[in-house]
Design an enzyme around this catalytic site. Structure first.
Site, PDB file in Angstrom:
ATOM      1  N   ALA A  78      -6.808   2.254   6.964  1.00  0.00           N
ATOM      2  CA  ALA A  78      -5.394   2.346   7.321  1.00  0.00           C
ATOM      3  C   ALA A  78      -5.254   2.676   8.820  1.00  0.00           C
ATOM      4  CB  ALA A  78      -4.713   3.389   6.444  1.00  0.00           C
TER       5      ALA A  78
ATOM      6  N   SER B 128      -6.452   4.988  10.694  1.00  0.00           N
ATOM      7  CA  SER B 128      -7.715   5.313  11.361  1.00  0.00           C
ATOM      8  C   SER B 128      -8.433   4.060  11.858  1.00  0.00           C
ATOM      9  CB  SER B 128      -8.627   6.100  10.412  1.00  0.00           C
ATOM     10  OG  SER B 128      -9.867   6.380  11.013  1.00  0.00           O
ATOM     11  N   LEU B 129      -8.402   3.004  11.076  1.00  0.00           N
ATOM     12  CA  LEU B 129      -9.035   1.743  11.474  1.00  0.00           C
ATOM     13  C   LEU B 129      -8.375   1.200  12.743  1.00  0.00           C
ATOM     14  CD1 LEU B 129     -10.958  -0.655  10.890  1.00  0.00           C
ATOM     15  CD2 LEU B 129      -9.144  -1.626   9.475  1.00  0.00           C
TER      16      LEU B 129
ATOM     17  N   ASP C  90       0.809  -1.214   0.000  1.00  0.00           N
ATOM     18  CA  ASP C  90       0.000   0.000   0.000  1.00  0.00           C
ATOM     19  C   ASP C  90       0.845   1.268   0.000  1.00  0.00           C
ATOM     20  OD1 ASP C  90      -2.645  -0.836  -0.232  1.00  0.00           O
ATOM     21  OD2 ASP C  90      -2.810  -1.286   1.898  1.00  0.00           O
TER      22      ASP C  90
END
Length: 285
Positions: free
Chosen positions: A184, A186-187, A68
């Site tokens: 990303a 935040s999760l 990513d």
């Protein structure tokens, strides 16, 4: 069609996947070049470029090979030149990848024009000092993170939306993400997962010392202001996980929707839920 290959050769499988990709493009009679910043001498490029900007301008499609981080890094450069990008996963999760390393036969869809282009909203942020001058600016695809610097102590941040006070946070920091970035950092911080086609600005506090610790979602036209109220000057900002930049004491950060859009090539017919299930199925409890 001209394709620019941007592999991250520090990844374990990137070199072999890059070779296989080049062979497949050659088989399809697709003209391809290698990014000057990624070519370590192991690849023969038909044409040499001065830098990535020149190379991206000269090509029709960008193919990033890696995880990513690698795909996001290439996508940001491609977005500035309004060029579409296809990510090939040579890492682990790679939510941003359009195809896996065992699906290179799908590259034929590029010449058959059998693909979609998904537009992804990006964020821009400007860092101001206490005199109101811009000292740094950048764009991001996943997130802008305002967090504590070298000292392992909570910091104090005040947040406004369209000049209206939202809250003061005593925390390790705050993540401001796009819907693309919802899977990303935040999760991991407890934020919700959002369909990446939804345009929004999401605020997720990191380990806040407060009962008010929920994420907030703002419409894409919002202008978010973060004021550094930490008197120890222990505050920094990072874009998409890149090297952190100190925020001046009594400075502020203004975050809003960027004027550039990332364009991701989608070859397969799977939707967001399909991708979410396939990437996270092995991590469910």
């Amino acid at each position: 069609m001209k394709v620019l290959l941007m592999p991250n050769l520090t990844r374990e499988h990137s070199y072999s996947v890059t070779l296989q990709t080049a062979e497949k493009l050659k088989e399809l009679n697709i003209e391809y070049y290698f990014s000057p910043s990624c070519n370590d001498g192991r690849f023969d490029s038909i044409k040499s470029f001065e830098d990535d900007n020149e190379a991206i301008s000269a090509c029709d499609i960008i193919i990033a090979i890696g995880g990513d981080g690698s795909i996001i890094h290439a996508a940001k450069k491609a977005a500035v030149k309004n060029k579409p990008i296809l990510g090939i996963n040579a890492g682990n999760l790679a939510f941003m990848a359009g195809i896996e390393k065992n699906e290179l036969n799908l590259l034929k869809n590029l010449i058959d024009d059998a693909y979609y282009v998904d537009n992804r909203m990006m964020l821009s942020a400007e860092v101001y000092n206490d005199r109101g001058s811009v000292v740094y600016s950048n764009v991001c695809l996943n997130d802008v993170v305002v967090a504590r610097g070298e000292q392992i102590e909570m910091i104090n941040l005040s947040v406004e939306c369209d000049s209206k006070k939202i809250n003061s946070y005593q925390s390790d920091g705050i993540i401001f993400s796009t819907s693309t970035g919802s899977t990303a950092y935040s999760l991991s911080a407890g934020g919700p997962v959002m369909d990446p086609t939804i345009e929004s600005i999401m605020l997720t506090p990191i380990c806040t010392h407060s009962l008010f610790s929920r994420s907030l979602i703002f419409n894409p036209s919002s202008v978010i202001t973060v004021k550094n109220e930490d008197k120890r000057n222990n505050c920094a900002i990072s874009f998409d996980g890149e090297k952190a930049i100190p925020i001046p004491l009594n400075g502020k950060v203004i975050i809003k929707k960027s004027g550039v859009t990332a364009k991701f090539i989608r070859i397969k017919s799977d939707n967001f839920i399909d991708v979410l299930n396939s990437k996270l199925v092995g991590r469910r409890m």
